[in-house]
Design an enzyme around this catalytic site. Sequence first.
Site, PDB file in Angstrom:
ATOM      1  N   ASP A  29     -14.037  -7.312 -41.004  1.00 13.10           N
ATOM      2  CA  ASP A  29     -12.921  -7.084 -40.076  1.00 13.10           C
ATOM      3  C   ASP A  29     -13.994  -5.869 -39.228  1.00 13.10           C
ATOM      4  O   ASP A  29     -14.796  -5.132 -40.014  1.00 13.10           O
ATOM      5  CB  ASP A  29     -12.080  -5.896 -41.065  1.00 13.10           C
ATOM      6  CG  ASP A  29     -11.588  -5.710 -40.613  1.00 13.10           C
ATOM      7  OD1 ASP A  29     -11.633  -4.406 -39.603  1.00 13.10           O
ATOM      8  OD2 ASP A  29     -10.085  -4.536 -41.344  1.00 13.10           O
ATOM      9  N   VAL A  30     -13.670  -6.090 -38.465  1.00 16.12           N
ATOM     10  CA  VAL A  30     -14.844  -5.209 -36.810  1.00 16.12           C
ATOM     11  C   VAL A  30     -14.289  -4.262 -37.492  1.00 16.12           C
ATOM     12  O   VAL A  30     -15.391  -3.245 -36.939  1.00 16.12           O
ATOM     13  CB  VAL A  30     -14.293  -6.308 -35.455  1.00 16.12           C
ATOM     14  CG1 VAL A  30     -14.943  -7.614 -35.788  1.00 16.12           C
ATOM     15  CG2 VAL A  30     -12.920  -6.107 -35.095  1.00 16.12           C
ATOM     16  N   LYS A  40      -9.057  -3.153 -22.222  1.00 14.34           N
ATOM     17  CA  LYS A  40      -9.424  -3.943 -22.599  1.00 14.34           C
ATOM     18  C   LYS A  40     -10.026  -3.671 -21.394  1.00 14.34           C
ATOM     19  O   LYS A  40     -11.496  -3.981 -21.120  1.00 14.34           O
ATOM     20  CB  LYS A  40      -8.687  -5.878 -22.366  1.00 14.34           C
ATOM     21  CG  LYS A  40      -8.077  -6.054 -23.511  1.00 14.34           C
ATOM     22  CD  LYS A  40      -9.202  -6.958 -24.477  1.00 14.34           C
ATOM     23  CE  LYS A  40      -8.303  -7.982 -25.095  1.00 14.34           C
ATOM     24  NZ  LYS A  40      -9.428  -8.619 -26.212  1.00 14.34           N
ATOM     25  N   TYR A  44      -3.073  -1.940 -24.954  1.00  9.08           N
ATOM     26  CA  TYR A  44      -3.467  -3.041 -24.987  1.00  9.08           C
ATOM     27  C   TYR A  44      -4.794  -3.065 -23.590  1.00  9.08           C
ATOM     28  O   TYR A  44      -5.614  -3.295 -23.762  1.00  9.08           O
ATOM     29  CB  TYR A  44      -3.130  -4.617 -24.592  1.00  9.08           C
ATOM     30  CG  TYR A  44      -3.279  -6.184 -24.749  1.00  9.08           C
ATOM     31  CD1 TYR A  44      -4.421  -6.319 -25.851  1.00  9.08           C
ATOM     32  CD2 TYR A  44      -3.588  -5.933 -23.781  1.00  9.08           C
ATOM     33  CE1 TYR A  44      -4.690  -7.460 -25.865  1.00  9.08           C
ATOM     34  CE2 TYR A  44      -4.266  -7.548 -23.980  1.00  9.08           C
ATOM     35  CZ  TYR A  44      -5.015  -7.644 -24.701  1.00  9.08           C
ATOM     36  OH  TYR A  44      -5.535  -9.417 -24.620  1.00  9.08           O
ATOM     37  N   THR A  93      -1.024 -18.420 -28.412  1.00  8.02           N
ATOM     38  CA  THR A  93      -0.966 -18.015 -28.991  1.00  8.02           C
ATOM     39  C   THR A  93       0.094 -16.943 -30.084  1.00  8.02           C
ATOM     40  O   THR A  93       0.529 -16.964 -28.691  1.00  8.02           O
ATOM     41  CB  THR A  93      -2.455 -17.442 -29.545  1.00  8.02           C
ATOM     42  OG1 THR A  93      -1.930 -15.835 -29.112  1.00  8.02           O
ATOM     43  CG2 THR A  93      -3.708 -17.902 -28.598  1.00  8.02           C
ATOM     44  N   VAL A 148      -2.391 -17.227 -22.963  1.00  6.99           N
ATOM     45  CA  VAL A 148      -2.956 -18.544 -23.802  1.00  6.99           C
ATOM     46  C   VAL A 148      -1.606 -18.459 -25.291  1.00  6.99           C
ATOM     47  O   VAL A 148      -0.955 -17.422 -25.720  1.00  6.99           O
ATOM     48  CB  VAL A 148      -4.073 -17.990 -24.705  1.00  6.99           C
ATOM     49  CG1 VAL A 148      -4.736 -18.889 -25.227  1.00  6.99           C
ATOM     50  CG2 VAL A 148      -4.851 -17.663 -23.336  1.00  6.99           C
ATOM     51  N   ILE A 182      -7.327 -18.472 -30.752  1.00  5.94           N
ATOM     52  CA  ILE A 182      -8.360 -18.678 -29.414  1.00  5.94           C
ATOM     53  C   ILE A 182     -10.633 -18.692 -30.387  1.00  5.94           C
ATOM     54  O   ILE A 182     -10.949 -19.872 -30.126  1.00  5.94           O
ATOM     55  CB  ILE A 182      -8.444 -17.593 -28.736  1.00  5.94           C
ATOM     56  CG1 ILE A 182      -7.406 -17.260 -27.164  1.00  5.94           C
ATOM     57  CG2 ILE A 182     -10.016 -17.825 -27.617  1.00  5.94           C
ATOM     58  CD1 ILE A 182      -7.544 -16.951 -26.353  1.00  5.94           C
TER      59      ILE A 182
HETATM   60  N1  LIG Z   1      -3.340 -14.982 -25.913  1.00  4.84           N
HETATM   61  C1  LIG Z   1      -3.254 -14.650 -24.776  1.00  4.84           C
HETATM   62  O1  LIG Z   1      -2.761 -14.747 -24.361  1.00  4.84           O
HETATM   63  C2  LIG Z   1      -4.572 -13.939 -24.440  1.00  4.84           C
HETATM   64  C3  LIG Z   1      -5.018 -13.577 -22.812  1.00  4.84           C
HETATM   65  C4  LIG Z   1      -5.900 -13.214 -22.647  1.00  4.84           C
HETATM   66  C5  LIG Z   1      -6.672 -12.402 -23.555  1.00  4.84           C
HETATM   67  N2  LIG Z   1      -6.636 -12.536 -25.274  1.00  4.84           N
HETATM   68  C6  LIG Z   1      -7.219 -12.294 -26.301  1.00  4.84           C
HETATM   69  O2  LIG Z   1      -8.119 -13.763 -26.683  1.00  4.84           O
HETATM   70  C7  LIG Z   1      -8.190 -12.541 -28.134  1.00  4.84           C
HETATM   71  C8  LIG Z   1      -8.119 -13.417 -29.401  1.00  4.84           C
HETATM   72  O3  LIG Z   1      -6.220 -13.428 -29.681  1.00  4.84           O
HETATM   73  P1  LIG Z   1      -4.857 -14.922 -29.436  1.00  4.84           P
HETATM   74  O4  LIG Z   1      -4.504 -14.461 -28.544  1.00  4.84           O
HETATM   75  O5  LIG Z   1      -6.649 -15.530 -30.528  1.00  4.84           O
HETATM   76  O6  LIG Z   1      -4.638 -14.086 -30.916  1.00  4.84           O
HETATM   77  P2  LIG Z   1      -4.826 -13.741 -31.951  1.00  4.84           P
HETATM   78  O7  LIG Z   1      -4.314 -15.586 -32.483  1.00  4.84           O
HETATM   79  O8  LIG Z   1      -3.426 -13.056 -32.261  1.00  4.84           O
HETATM   80  O9  LIG Z   1      -5.714 -13.992 -33.352  1.00  4.84           O
HETATM   81  C9  LIG Z   1      -6.439 -12.857 -33.120  1.00  4.84           C
HETATM   82  C10 LIG Z   1      -6.880 -12.573 -34.100  1.00  4.84           C
HETATM   83  O10 LIG Z   1      -7.897 -11.404 -34.109  1.00  4.84           O
HETATM   84  C11 LIG Z   1      -8.324 -11.382 -35.715  1.00  4.84           C
HETATM   85  N3  LIG Z   1      -8.559  -9.375 -36.083  1.00  4.84           N
HETATM   86  C12 LIG Z   1      -7.442  -8.707 -34.996  1.00  4.84           C
HETATM   87  N4  LIG Z   1      -8.015  -7.895 -35.641  1.00  4.84           N
HETATM   88  C13 LIG Z   1      -9.073  -7.606 -36.365  1.00  4.84           C
HETATM   89  C14 LIG Z   1      -9.990  -6.485 -37.157  1.00  4.84           C
HETATM   90  N5  LIG Z   1      -9.737  -5.130 -37.378  1.00  4.84           N
HETATM   91  N6  LIG Z   1     -11.133  -7.400 -37.300  1.00  4.84           N
HETATM   92  C15 LIG Z   1     -11.415  -8.701 -37.228  1.00  4.84           C
HETATM   93  N7  LIG Z   1     -10.500  -9.743 -36.682  1.00  4.84           N
HETATM   94  C16 LIG Z   1      -9.172  -8.764 -36.444  1.00  4.84           C
HETATM   95  C17 LIG Z   1      -6.866 -11.670 -36.253  1.00  4.84           C
HETATM   96  O11 LIG Z   1      -7.077 -11.988 -37.919  1.00  4.84           O
HETATM   97  P3  LIG Z   1      -5.890 -11.939 -38.011  1.00  4.84           P
HETATM   98  O12 LIG Z   1      -4.987 -13.741 -38.775  1.00  4.84           O
HETATM   99  O13 LIG Z   1      -6.458 -11.026 -39.810  1.00  4.84           O
HETATM  100  O14 LIG Z   1      -4.762 -11.111 -38.546  1.00  4.84           O
HETATM  101  C18 LIG Z   1      -7.066 -12.978 -35.814  1.00  4.84           C
HETATM  102  O15 LIG Z   1      -7.960 -14.079 -36.135  1.00  4.84           O
HETATM  103  C19 LIG Z   1      -7.951 -11.181 -28.125  1.00  4.84           C
HETATM  104  O16 LIG Z   1      -9.381 -10.272 -28.064  1.00  4.84           O
HETATM  105  C20 LIG Z   1      -7.083 -11.056 -26.660  1.00  4.84           C
HETATM  106  O17 LIG Z   1      -7.538 -10.007 -26.697  1.00  4.84           O
HETATM  107  C21 LIG Z   1      -5.564 -13.382 -25.827  1.00  4.84           C
END
Ligand SMILES: NC(=O)c1ccc[n+]([C@@H]2O[C@H](COP(=O)([O-])OP(=O)(O)OC[C@H]3O[C@@H](n4cnc5c(N)ncnc54)[C@H](OP(=O)(O)O)[C@@H]3O)[C@@H](O)[C@H]2O)c1
Length: 241
Positions: free
Chosen positions: A54-55, A143, A139, A174, A172, A17
Amino acid sequence: MTFADRSVLVTGANRGIGQALVEEALRRGAKRVYAGTRPPLAHPDERVTPLTLDVTDAAQIQAAVESVASLDVLINNAGVGLYADLSDRAALEQHLAVNLFGSYDTTQAFLPLLTRSRGTIVNVLSLAALAPVPLDPTYSISKAAAFSLTQSLRAALAGRGVAVHAVLSGPVDTDMGPRIDIPKASVESVALAILDAVENGDEEIFPDPLSASMAEGWRDSASKALERQMAAFVQAEPISS
Ligand SMILES: NC(=O)c1ccc[n+]([C@@H]2O[C@H](COP(=O)([O-])OP(=O)(O)OC[C@H]3O[C@@H](n4cnc5c(N)ncnc54)[C@H](OP(=O)(O)O)[C@@H]3O)[C@@H](O)[C@H]2O)c1
């Protein structure tokens, strides 16, 4: 509020995302997009400035703040989803470290820039903030805590002109998305819906078909009414953020 000519920082910008949010902000005419990533990032658009971020790393957050001249929109998107059992304390700590304290620390660090610009904070949360996902309870706890943080920031910062949004997304498509066979929204559609809703001033953002079906019910809910009531106390008696 529009994204045109704004400076925007997205954490977790290298995939999923976050990557789509970068592209959508550029499409809307953002003048500068800071892409916070752990691995190095190269982007063909000269408006993108990669930031090593890195957060969970205080030194990297501080270095990022020092390299950003001004900021209108902070999008706390970085997150982890480990699909761990509730008995797994280490997983709970890791979820809290990234999904709660990562957003908290990044926000606190950029707050002086955001108050100066009377800017916007967008916290990417999940429907799991409202009701726990049984497959990923630790998780969900992180959240839910991050949602409370978002509401607290909204109340605390309203008087300083900073808007605070919560993205309550459903599934989503991902790497992190649910590992079960259910419909998942595309990252492009979710990024578009998030930025539309920020421009529209929606406090809670439901950016995919599953979550969108809850939007109206949420806005008229007892929880939302109580948040507004509590916020009125803060306006009478300001608290520091
Ligand atoms: N996918 C879903 O169904 C869904 C639904 C609801 C909410 N969300 C939320 O949407 C957001 C994005 O998730 P996504 O689905 O796009 O997941 P994703 O494809 O797994 O991407 C996660 C991102 O967060 C980064 N990250 C993880 N730990 C980190 C850290 N310590 N410091 C900086 N960056 C870090 C990862 O970087 P690296 O590549 O370095 O690991 C990656 O860029 C998240 O907050 C997730 O909880 C997702």
